[in-house]
Scaffold this active site. Structure first.
Site, short mmCIF file in Angstrom:
data_model
loop_
_atom_site.label_atom_id
_atom_site.label_comp_id
_atom_site.label_asym_id
_atom_site.label_seq_id
_atom_site.Cartn_x
_atom_site.Cartn_y
_atom_site.Cartn_z
N HIS A 152 0.85 -1.19 0.00
CA HIS A 152 0.00 0.00 0.00
C HIS A 152 0.88 1.24 0.00
CE1 HIS A 152 0.95 -0.48 4.24
NE2 HIS A 152 0.39 0.68 4.54
N HIS A 173 1.56 3.87 1.89
CA HIS A 173 2.05 4.65 3.02
C HIS A 173 3.58 4.71 2.90
CE1 HIS A 173 -1.72 4.23 5.78
NE2 HIS A 173 -1.73 5.35 5.11
N ASP A 180 6.11 4.50 4.77
CA ASP A 180 7.02 3.54 5.40
C ASP A 180 7.10 2.21 4.63
OD1 ASP A 180 4.30 3.35 6.39
OD2 ASP A 180 4.99 1.90 7.88
N HIS A 181 6.29 2.06 3.61
CA HIS A 181 6.35 0.85 2.77
C HIS A 181 6.91 1.18 1.38
CE1 HIS A 181 3.83 -1.76 5.49
NE2 HIS A 181 3.71 -0.56 6.03
N HIS A 183 -7.24 -1.83 5.68
CA HIS A 183 -6.41 -0.75 6.23
C HIS A 183 -7.08 0.58 5.91
CE1 HIS A 183 -2.88 0.65 8.17
NE2 HIS A 183 -2.29 1.15 7.11
N ASP A 241 -0.23 -3.74 5.88
CA ASP A 241 -0.83 -3.42 7.17
C ASP A 241 -2.31 -3.80 7.10
OD1 ASP A 241 1.63 -2.18 7.48
OD2 ASP A 241 0.85 -0.19 7.73
N HIS A 268 6.14 -5.29 12.09
CA HIS A 268 5.55 -3.95 11.97
C HIS A 268 5.25 -3.38 13.36
CE1 HIS A 268 2.74 -0.76 10.51
NE2 HIS A 268 3.54 -0.79 9.47
#
Lengths: 313, 313
Positions: free
Chosen positions: A62, A64, A66-67, A143, A213, A271
């Site tokens: 996805h 975000h 941090d990914h 999510h 997530d 995570h």
């Protein structure tokens, strides 16, 4: 015949001095699949001796940061190293344009390799990758923004043909592939030798599911039934299950419940919220429900061993 | 009264397992200035106990990814930690739009703090920051794209007034500041006490120049004359000076020449090509010309000590 997951980053959105944002490499028969690409992924790959040239497919769960934020540097490095092989990126369709903008903005010259972008949905399970050894399917997750997990399945290997039987029955070369696929052997004299007498069982095809997530949902269990290795996010310990739910994340106990209901072989939780200096309480929470749980930790490699298939026994 | 530079990343564009892309923190009197923000800068800050809340000003030398790609994750983390203080970013004007696009794309909610963008040029020296303790000026550099270095100068401290003299001459409070600024003291009876008898010399204002990325140029010497600490890139050893020139980078010997001509106090070389497993050959190349040379290394802190000023002696 490897099937192993290397953890490059076990942190949630805010990294710590020891934990990097989400990034993982699954090695299936020396095909290296990069799953999420948080900041620092390229440095972690270097540290864990994962050769950049082996990475041809990147799966982004996805959008975000941090990914994703490790992707720009990794692509830049691939370019500086004059990579020529195509790079396939599987992600939400929105990533294509912003990635294209960033590449145009930051790179002086066109890249030395092609990026082939594969837009993926997150509402239903879909086959997004297939080669002669592996398939990858999406797993719909829950999510705050469109998110999918990934299910990596080794294809069923061919049966092992017995060399002594080839000689004994004088089996011609052209028949060997059919027998490995499960067919009986019909001798020129009309006798039929059952496949079971000619072959040995191969190993059982292995599988790994990545669910991160996501809020815990019983709905995902049907997609991950009997996986050998389940990576399920556990951002919080059980005493913060309410917060997990509100933020569309999972608690350690919920990750374990998913593993138990899916009859998984082994659970890796990851995570982690930066609030946890030690992950032990989360592992303990999970093990009460699913004993074969381990915490994701940078540099650790989780191997799935070959076990005998029972198809032909 | 700190004046120290912490190295967060000593690598050039392709990082290694031990070397991160360019990022550095200069601490001047507990003001923390982040200089370039390569991928992984936030993790390196955590490792080196640099509190995020102390970072209010970020200086970006140029818009190559290895100097910028840590910015998105750092801003994201600041947002997740619910920062409220303004964040000032000094960079080429082109960064503002792409940064804005990335923030809008990756963040679900508006940030909890303001980003105040300060566009900076790279063609002439300009004062871009000033507070009561420090000034920051740009240094025009020669790279493939517009690039500037940064010159950080501590402002001249006030003179130290002698307590014994305050008592002896019965100096009123309202005169103290004037005396610290260098004025003589006129007593009510008309006698004038020379400032030199009332004060002690303070320390000499300190300075640090950051020159990265750049081809060696004698033209920069005039901007960095007498700096206490010079960080000058040395992507290559001397035997690759031709390649350095072609790629608009510097060799170790060229960095040392800049330090020598500028009469710098100490030289730190950095931005090393990943081809060098050991940096010793580069340090040796530099020390032949400028003996007080050190290699940038992640986590090392280079302090500039206070020394006596001679203004008042």
């Amino acid at each position: 015949m490897s099937f192993s997951l290397t953890i490059l980053g076990s942190s949630s959105a805010v990294p710590t001095s020891r934990r990097y944002p989400a990034a993982h490499v699954l090695n299936v028969h020396e095909r290296y699949f990069l799953i999420d690409c948080g900041e620092g992924a390229q440095i972690q790959m270097k540290r864990n001796n994962i050769r950049f040239g082996k990475i041809n497919n990147i799966f982004i769960s996805h959008l975000h940061g941090d990914h994703v934020f490790g992707l720009f540097g990794l692509i830049s490095t691939f370019g500086l190293l004059e990579r020529t092989a195509d790079l396939h990126i599987y992600a939400n369709p929105k990533l294509e344009k912003i990635l294209d903008n960033i590449l145009k903005f930051f790179f002086e010259q066109p890249l030395s390799f092609k990026i082939i972008f594969h837009p993926i949905g997150s509402k239903k399970q879909e086959l997004i990758y297939e080669d002669e050894k592996v398939t990858v399917e999406t797993i719909p997750l829950k999510h705050r923004i469109p998110t999918c997990g990934f299910l990596f399945r080794e294809k069923a290997p061919l049966l092992n043909i017995r060399k002594d039987m080839i000689e004994y029955h004088n089996i011609p070369v052209k028949e060997i592939y059919n027998i490995k696929c499960g067919k009986d052997f019909n001798k020129p004299d009309g006798t039929s030798i059952p496949n079971k007498k000619l072959t040995l069982p191969p190993y059982k095809p292995r599988s790994m599911a990545y669910c991160c997530d996501t809020r815990y949902s019983e709905g995902i269990v049907k997609y991950i039934k009997n996986v050998d290795l389940l990576y399920h996010e556990a951002t919080y310990a059980n005493n913060m299950a309410k917060e997990a739910r509100e933020k569309y994340h999972s608690s350690a106990g919920e990750a374990a419940t998913a593993a138990k209901k899916a009859n998984a072989g082994k659970l890796i939780i990851g995570h982690f919220s930066p609030r946890y200096k030690s992950i032990l309480p989360l592992v303990e929470d999970a093990r009460k429900i699913f004993p074969n749980t381990f915490a994701a930790q940078e540099g650790e490699v989780h191997k799935v061993k070959q076990t005998k298939d029972k198809r032909n026994q």
